[in-house]
Scaffold this active site. Structure first.
Site, mmCIF file in Angstrom:
data_model
loop_
_atom_site.group_PDB
_atom_site.id
_atom_site.type_symbol
_atom_site.label_atom_id
_atom_site.label_comp_id
_atom_site.label_asym_id
_atom_site.label_seq_id
_atom_site.Cartn_x
_atom_site.Cartn_y
_atom_site.Cartn_z
ATOM 1 N N THR A 395 -34.229 20.171 9.659
ATOM 2 C CA THR A 395 -34.370 21.127 10.741
ATOM 3 C C THR A 395 -35.660 21.889 10.535
ATOM 4 O O THR A 395 -35.981 22.288 9.416
ATOM 5 C CB THR A 395 -33.191 22.117 10.744
ATOM 6 O OG1 THR A 395 -31.999 21.347 10.789
ATOM 7 C CG2 THR A 395 -33.236 23.038 11.949
ATOM 8 N N ASP A 507 -52.035 25.216 10.918
ATOM 9 C CA ASP A 507 -50.897 25.403 10.009
ATOM 10 C C ASP A 507 -50.873 24.278 8.968
ATOM 11 O O ASP A 507 -49.829 23.678 8.707
ATOM 12 C CB ASP A 507 -49.585 25.441 10.813
ATOM 13 C CG ASP A 507 -48.432 25.993 9.990
ATOM 14 O OD1 ASP A 507 -48.663 26.460 8.849
ATOM 15 O OD2 ASP A 507 -47.279 25.942 10.473
HETATM 16 P P1 ADP Z 1 -40.883 21.537 12.658
HETATM 17 O O1 ADP Z 1 -42.303 21.079 12.716
HETATM 18 O O2 ADP Z 1 -40.178 21.557 13.940
HETATM 19 O O3 ADP Z 1 -40.792 22.810 11.896
HETATM 20 P P2 ADP Z 1 -40.582 19.651 10.659
HETATM 21 O O4 ADP Z 1 -41.753 18.832 11.053
HETATM 22 O O5 ADP Z 1 -40.788 20.562 9.536
HETATM 23 O O6 ADP Z 1 -40.093 20.449 11.868
HETATM 24 O O7 ADP Z 1 -39.366 18.674 10.402
HETATM 25 C C1 ADP Z 1 -38.225 19.021 9.647
HETATM 26 C C2 ADP Z 1 -37.979 17.969 8.577
HETATM 27 O O8 ADP Z 1 -37.743 16.710 9.189
HETATM 28 C C3 ADP Z 1 -39.171 17.779 7.669
HETATM 29 O O9 ADP Z 1 -39.127 18.584 6.557
HETATM 30 C C4 ADP Z 1 -39.050 16.311 7.272
HETATM 31 O O10 ADP Z 1 -38.233 16.187 6.143
HETATM 32 C C5 ADP Z 1 -38.374 15.672 8.445
HETATM 33 N N1 ADP Z 1 -39.334 14.998 9.312
HETATM 34 C C6 ADP Z 1 -40.029 15.537 10.328
HETATM 35 N N2 ADP Z 1 -40.812 14.625 10.911
HETATM 36 C C7 ADP Z 1 -40.634 13.469 10.239
HETATM 37 C C8 ADP Z 1 -41.186 12.148 10.366
HETATM 38 N N3 ADP Z 1 -42.088 11.872 11.292
HETATM 39 N N4 ADP Z 1 -40.808 11.204 9.494
HETATM 40 C C9 ADP Z 1 -39.922 11.502 8.533
HETATM 41 N N5 ADP Z 1 -39.364 12.721 8.358
HETATM 42 C C10 ADP Z 1 -39.708 13.701 9.210
#
Ligand code: ADP
Ligand code: MG
Length: 645
Positions: A395, A507
């Site tokens: 999340t 970021d």
């Molecule tokens: P947001 O950008 O909405 O804050 P995140 O990008 O941090 O969300 O995504 C949350 C989690 O989901 C990440 O910490 C990662 O573990 C997983 N995740 C996100 N995007 C990917 C992806 N493209 N491939 C694999 N895991 C992903």
């Protein structure tokens, strides 16, 4: 002359266009401009320039290098300390006639002058087409190259250009994974090189080979069959090129699925383009086959390395450089010479001949096609019915992220945007721009589902997840210096690409990078922070604002730029070298703002040596414009990697 960049009197060697013409050496007045090197007659008594004797167009130059002194050149014409440089302008295509202007040899009076000219010329020719990767370090005299005894003037050079001095051709840069980076003009008064042709590699009309098969996703796409040839018709979109197959069918193909039919190795399963040493080791160890091997680009431009795993003696990887004889033949551990690399590999598939084992088992990385931009040409709105959700990945700021499949077969990550968390209309506009950003160190945006709520953002899926978690938990053994630096290199290259597109991340941090199955790091969430609807995140005094990754000018005046991304990159390097510690862990946000603007900086992590620490420290210079660019950082990191390998 107003547009002259350099002027100098040199001794010029006659160009020996015919084998029988005698060599002579004449003093000439050389003028270098943006377009050409022109040389004139000159009157030594009056010190005056006279008539034009000849010129070489800058755009036709393929190589600029120092040449080793000629043993039999007339001593009285050359000062003892003098050295030479060579601008080899050759093979220009003119009205369909290929002709050879041959090498131009010029003798300078001092090394300083020679070096000044070479440096300037290299700057000017840097983006020329077809720059040579190899050159002749000695002279062409009386129908023979003195260095390698080849008797054909156009024979390929026998020495590979040093990557620090020479600029490899764009295609070779692509192959050796040093991405072509556009120039960052620093001094506006300096004459700038012409705009680099984009994109790297093939040009319209050229033949390419499909490295992967591609099944059309829209009616505008053209099917690709692995190893078959295609003609490129239109490259105006970087990511989707129009091409024609052998049967005359035309359509769009993903540009990263094809390579220019150039070194001829692309069609061999054992050739793993764009693979570095640790990725090769990882792949060989995953396959874990005795005698498993692959051929990859060496860290030296234009060279190749065989990586081989043997299970005897505990199982280890060996790396053998494919060497070249003066005659241009190839050999490995012992001197069994071959005309071509495939012949050499074929021989060693049957004979160890000096290596720890023969090459028994081909290990290939070609099974997994790379990601394309969008899921078909021109498609950025994805039908949500074509998505299957498989499992939750985590999340984030915008809500849940899931792993799934598109059309039941392609891995994707799907961000389900929690309602009220994003300024959606603005983002949807921006997504069209983001879709066009494509780089192997950026997580690819495939498309969006905007016709329903919540909206989805569909991206490339990276199986090793978030870099921060990977640093903290994923690296089981002690990471090697090469591994850590390679992670930094990956990020610097993705960021150099964003910088070249004037795209600010805002970021950058280890939490916003992901790691794929090969250990390659890719940057994600670029520019997204602008669409977050959460004051705690967007306000610089908010609790979720990335204070620990921000330079003073952001903390004090919210001034974002590529240079504020550079600061964050330094902090990210620090995260890598501390294996994921929290920067300034003992301080809270208010204390950080106060102390960092008064000069406090992060300490040197134990795993970082002084060289590495000096790179991160250069990102934390108070004055933003004194910090390096990502283009410069990428080169510095790459140079350090060369030294480690
Ligand atoms: P947001 O950008 O909405 O804050 P995140 O990008 O941090 O969300 O995504 C949350 C989690 O989901 C990440 O910490 C990662 O573990 C997983 N995740 C996100 N995007 C990917 C992806 N493209 N491939 C694999 N895991 C992903
Ligand atoms: Mg994120």
């Amino acid at each position: 002359m107003s547009d002259s960049i350099l002027e100098q009197i040199f001794i010029k060697r006659s160009q020996q266009k015919k084998k029988t013409s005698p060599l002579n050496y004449k003093e000439r007045w050389f003028i270098l401009t943006q377009e050409k090197i022109a040389y004139y007659d000159f009157d030594p008594d009056k010190g005056k320039r006279k008539g034009l004797r000849g010129h070489v167009d800058i755009e036709k130059i393929k190589c600029v290098e120092a040449v080793q002194p000629e043993p039999n050149c007339p001593q009285e014409r050359i000062e003892p300390e003098s050295t030479t440089f060579d601008t080899t302008s050759s093979n220009s295509v003119s009205q369909g006639v290929v002709y050879d202007e041959g090498p131009l040899y010029i003798f300078a009076k001092s090394e300083d002058i020679r070096d000044q000219w070479i440096k300037k010329l290299k700057e000017l020719v840097r983006f020329n087409k077809d720059l040579m990767q190899k050159y002749h370090p000695c002279f062409w005299v009386d129908g023979v190259w003195l260095c390698c005894q080849q008797e054909v003037k156009q024979a390929m050079g026998c020495k590979v250009l040093d990557h620090k001095n020479g600029f490899a051709s764009k295609a070779s840069q692509r192959r050796c994974s040093r991405k072509p980076l556009p120039p960052t003009p620093k001094e506006p008064s300096r004459p700038l090189p012409p705009e680099p042709p984009e994109p790297a590699g093939p040009s319209v009309g050229m033949t390419v080979i499909a490295e992967y098969s591609y099944t059309p996703k829209t009616f505008q796409d053209l099917e690709l069959r692995k190893d078959e040839e295609y003609t490129i018709l239109d490259m105006s979109d970087d990511n989707w090129w129009r091409a024609r197959d052998k049967l005359g069918n035309e359509g769009y193909i993903p540009s990263n699925y094809v390579v220019e039919a150039k070194n001829g190795l692309e069609k061999f399963n054992w050739y793993c383009k764009n693979m570095n040493r640790s990725q090769a080791e990882q792949l060989l160890k995953t396959e874990n086959k005795d005698g498993g091997f692959l051929v990859r680009d060496s860290s030296k431009a234009g060279k190749y390395t065989v990586s081989l795993l043997t299970k005897s003696g505990g199982g280890s990887c060996r790396h053998y450089n494919i060497c070249t004889t003066a005659q241009g033949q190839f050999y490995l551990a012992e001197k069994h010479n071959f005309e071509t690399i495939p012949e050499l590999i074929n021989y060693h598939q049957h004979n160890a001949a000096g290596m720890v084992s023969r090459l028994k088992y081909i290990v290939s990385n070609q099974a997994q096609p790379p990601s394309t931009t969008g899921l078909g040409y021109g498609e950025w709105e994805i039908d949500p019915r074509s998505l299957t959700f498989i499992k939750e990945l985590g999340t984030g700021q915008f809500g849940v992220v899931k792993y799934g499949k598109w059309q039941g077969q392609h891995d994707v990550a799907i961000k389900m945007i929690k309602e009220g968390s994003m300024s959606e209309d603005d983002f949807i506009e921006e997504a069209k721009i983001m879709m066009k950003l494509r780089h192997e160190n950026l997580v690819q945006l495939y498309g969006v589902c905007t016709k329903q709520r919540p909206i989805y953002i569909v991206t490339e899926f990276l199986s090793n997840g978030c870099l921060l978690t990977y640093l903290r938990e994923g690296l089981t053994q002690h990471p090697t210096p090469i591994q850590l630096l390679e992670m930094c290199k990956d990020v610097s290259e993705g960021m150099a690409y964003l910088e070249s597109k004037q795209y600010i991340h805002r970021d950058l941090a280890a939490r916003n990078c992901l790691v794929d199955g090969n250990g390659t790091v890719k940057v994600t969430d670029f520019g997204l922070s602008r669409y977050v609807l959460d004051d705690e995140y967007t306000s610089s005094v908010g609790s979720k604002f990335p204070v620990r990754w921000s330079p003073p000018e952001v903390l004090l005046y919210c001034k974002f730029s590529s240079k504020s991304d550079i600061w964050a990159y330094g902090v990210l390097m620090w995260e890598v070298y501390t294996l994921g510690r929290l920067p300034y862990e003992r301080l809270n946000n208010t204390e950080i703002v106060d102390q960092v603007s008064r000069g406090l900086r992060l300490f040197r992590p134990q795993l970082a040596n002084e060289r590495v620490y000096s790179i991160m420290s250069s990102c934390w210079l108070d004055k933003a414009d004194e910090r390096p660019t990502f283009q410069e950082l990428a080169l510095t990191v790459q140079d350090l990697l060369y030294e480690l390998q």
